[in-house]
Structures are given as structure tokens and as C-alpha cells.
Design an enzyme around this catalytic site. Sequence first.
Site, PDB file in Angstrom:
ATOM      1  N   ARG A  61       9.326 -27.300  34.164  1.00 34.17           N
ATOM      2  CA  ARG A  61       7.931 -27.769  34.189  1.00 34.17           C
ATOM      3  C   ARG A  61       7.016 -26.760  34.876  1.00 34.17           C
ATOM      4  O   ARG A  61       5.824 -26.708  34.609  1.00 34.17           O
ATOM      5  CB  ARG A  61       7.823 -29.104  34.944  1.00 34.17           C
ATOM      6  CG  ARG A  61       8.489 -30.283  34.245  1.00 34.17           C
ATOM      7  CD  ARG A  61       8.073 -31.584  34.922  1.00 34.17           C
ATOM      8  NE  ARG A  61       8.955 -32.693  34.610  1.00 34.17           N
ATOM      9  CZ  ARG A  61       8.861 -33.441  33.508  1.00 34.17           C
ATOM     10  NH1 ARG A  61       7.944 -33.200  32.617  1.00 34.17           N
ATOM     11  NH2 ARG A  61       9.693 -34.439  33.311  1.00 34.17           N
ATOM     12  N   ASP A  94       4.089 -35.190  19.180  1.00 31.48           N
ATOM     13  CA  ASP A  94       5.174 -34.769  18.292  1.00 31.48           C
ATOM     14  C   ASP A  94       5.219 -35.762  17.120  1.00 31.48           C
ATOM     15  O   ASP A  94       4.464 -35.636  16.170  1.00 31.48           O
ATOM     16  CB  ASP A  94       6.447 -34.745  19.135  1.00 31.48           C
ATOM     17  CG  ASP A  94       7.653 -34.222  18.395  1.00 31.48           C
ATOM     18  OD1 ASP A  94       7.491 -33.573  17.355  1.00 31.48           O
ATOM     19  OD2 ASP A  94       8.784 -34.461  18.854  1.00 31.48           O
TER      20      ASP A  94
HETATM   21  P1  5GP Z   1       6.260 -38.355  20.407  1.00 32.58           P
HETATM   22  O1  5GP Z   1       6.259 -39.798  20.735  1.00 32.58           O
HETATM   23  O2  5GP Z   1       4.915 -37.833  19.939  1.00 32.58           O
HETATM   24  O3  5GP Z   1       7.349 -37.992  19.436  1.00 32.58           O
HETATM   25  O4  5GP Z   1       6.699 -37.578  21.703  1.00 32.58           O
HETATM   26  C1  5GP Z   1       5.874 -37.369  22.747  1.00 32.58           C
HETATM   27  C2  5GP Z   1       6.636 -36.924  23.964  1.00 32.58           C
HETATM   28  O5  5GP Z   1       7.885 -36.287  23.649  1.00 32.58           O
HETATM   29  C3  5GP Z   1       5.848 -35.877  24.686  1.00 32.58           C
HETATM   30  O6  5GP Z   1       4.931 -36.478  25.577  1.00 32.58           O
HETATM   31  C4  5GP Z   1       6.920 -35.069  25.369  1.00 32.58           C
HETATM   32  O7  5GP Z   1       7.238 -35.628  26.619  1.00 32.58           O
HETATM   33  C5  5GP Z   1       8.108 -35.160  24.445  1.00 32.58           C
HETATM   34  N1  5GP Z   1       8.212 -33.969  23.568  1.00 32.58           N
HETATM   35  C6  5GP Z   1       7.930 -33.863  22.253  1.00 32.58           C
HETATM   36  N2  5GP Z   1       8.118 -32.618  21.802  1.00 32.58           N
HETATM   37  C7  5GP Z   1       8.540 -31.889  22.853  1.00 32.58           C
HETATM   38  C8  5GP Z   1       8.891 -30.510  23.045  1.00 32.58           C
HETATM   39  O8  5GP Z   1       8.872 -29.647  22.156  1.00 32.58           O
HETATM   40  N3  5GP Z   1       9.265 -30.158  24.317  1.00 32.58           N
HETATM   41  C9  5GP Z   1       9.298 -31.040  25.350  1.00 32.58           C
HETATM   42  N4  5GP Z   1       9.674 -30.571  26.533  1.00 32.58           N
HETATM   43  N5  5GP Z   1       8.975 -32.340  25.219  1.00 32.58           N
HETATM   44  C10 5GP Z   1       8.603 -32.758  23.983  1.00 32.58           C
END
Ligand code: 5GP
Length: 178
Positions: A164, A102
Site C-alpha cells: 500500500r 473493477d
Molecule cells: P469490484 O467490486 O469493482 O470488483 O472491486 C473493487 C475492489 O477490489 C477495489 O476497491 C479493490 O480493493 C479491489 N481490486 C480490484 N482490482 C484490483 C487490483 O488490480 N489490485 C488491487 N490491489 N485491488 C483490486
Amino acid sequence: MIKEVERILISEQELQDRVKEMGRQITEDYKGKNLLVVSILKGAVIFASDLVMEIKLPLTMDFMAVSSYGASTKSSGVVRILKDLDQQVADKDILIIEDIVDTGLTLHYLIENLQSRKPRSIKVCCCLDKPSRRKADVQVDYIGFEVPDEFVVGYGLDYAQKFRNLPYIGILSKEAYS
Ligand code: 5GP
């Protein structure tokens, strides 16, 4: 479909087909290497389980857990290791398996952290990529699907630890978390 899911973004069949393709590609790329698959708990576990069975090579698996969103849908930007690897990685070709990239902050931290242990190589494989929200510059080597800026659940991804076990990727309805 369950009522908390507004719409299915990626079907079970599409997921399974893409995982097979990715497995074939990884099998080609890792021939003769010392592959260590590092799956990130908990979100990546279902994707990683399906994927490793499509990698037709000897490999080892390990797991790391890092802090994530908790019960909210916004990234805190804070990354903490809750569970570390059980082994040394000096002679390994690490493939990190993530559920979704993300902002990229989690992955950026993980890559730096693992890099400091001097493995032979590090690559990243994620099931989903949400490029519109990227904050950290991270290279993702294998991407299952690109998704829009929506909060998605299923195939390992949760909201407040639920959903999940859905076999597809769906967009969580606004009512489910407002
Ligand atoms: P980042 O550090 O890239 O912002 O976030 C990574 C983590 O955020 C992912 O491994 C996941 O656990 C969570 N995450 C990010 N976007 C989503 C989403 O749309 N849905 C869910 N369930 N988790 C997300």
C-alpha cells in the site's frame, strides 16, 4: 522498484499531477454544496488523503469499510459493510472515493446503500478504472486513470495487505502471488 513489481504503470509524478487536476475540478463542481467525502477503507485512503488537500472548499470526511478480496486477487462478488458512516447524510452531497473500480460490484452496492439514506446527491471519484472487467453498471463521475486488466498494487492498493505504501501504481509480478 521492488522485485514483486513487474513494471510501473503510473509514476508518482503522474499520480500527483492528476490528483491536483481532479482536486481543481471537484473544487469547481462543489462550490456552495455541502460536501461529505466518503473514503472507502483501506485502499482509497492514500488517494483520498492527497485529493482532499487539493479540494479548496470546506468539507467533512467519513469512512466506510466493506469486505474485499482478502488475500486473493479475484472478486468474490460478496459485499459486506464492516464499518459504517458515523453520521447522518440527509443534507449532504456525498462524494465516494474509491481506489479502483473493477467489476463495479462493490460500488454498485455502496451507491444503492447510500442512496437509500436520501442524501442530497451522490457522485463517485475513483483513482483507477478497469473497465474491461465491469459486471455492474455504475456511473463513475471522476476517474484518475484507466488501467488494463492486470492486478495492480501501490498508492493504497494492496496484495495480502502489503504494498500500500508504494508511491506509484505497479503491476504485481505473477511470481508474487502464484
Ligand atoms: P469490484 O467490486 O469493482 O470488483 O472491486 C473493487 C475492489 O477490489 C477495489 O476497491 C479493490 O480493493 C479491489 N481490486 C480490484 N482490482 C484490483 C487490483 O488490480 N489490485 C488491487 N490491489 N485491488 C483490486
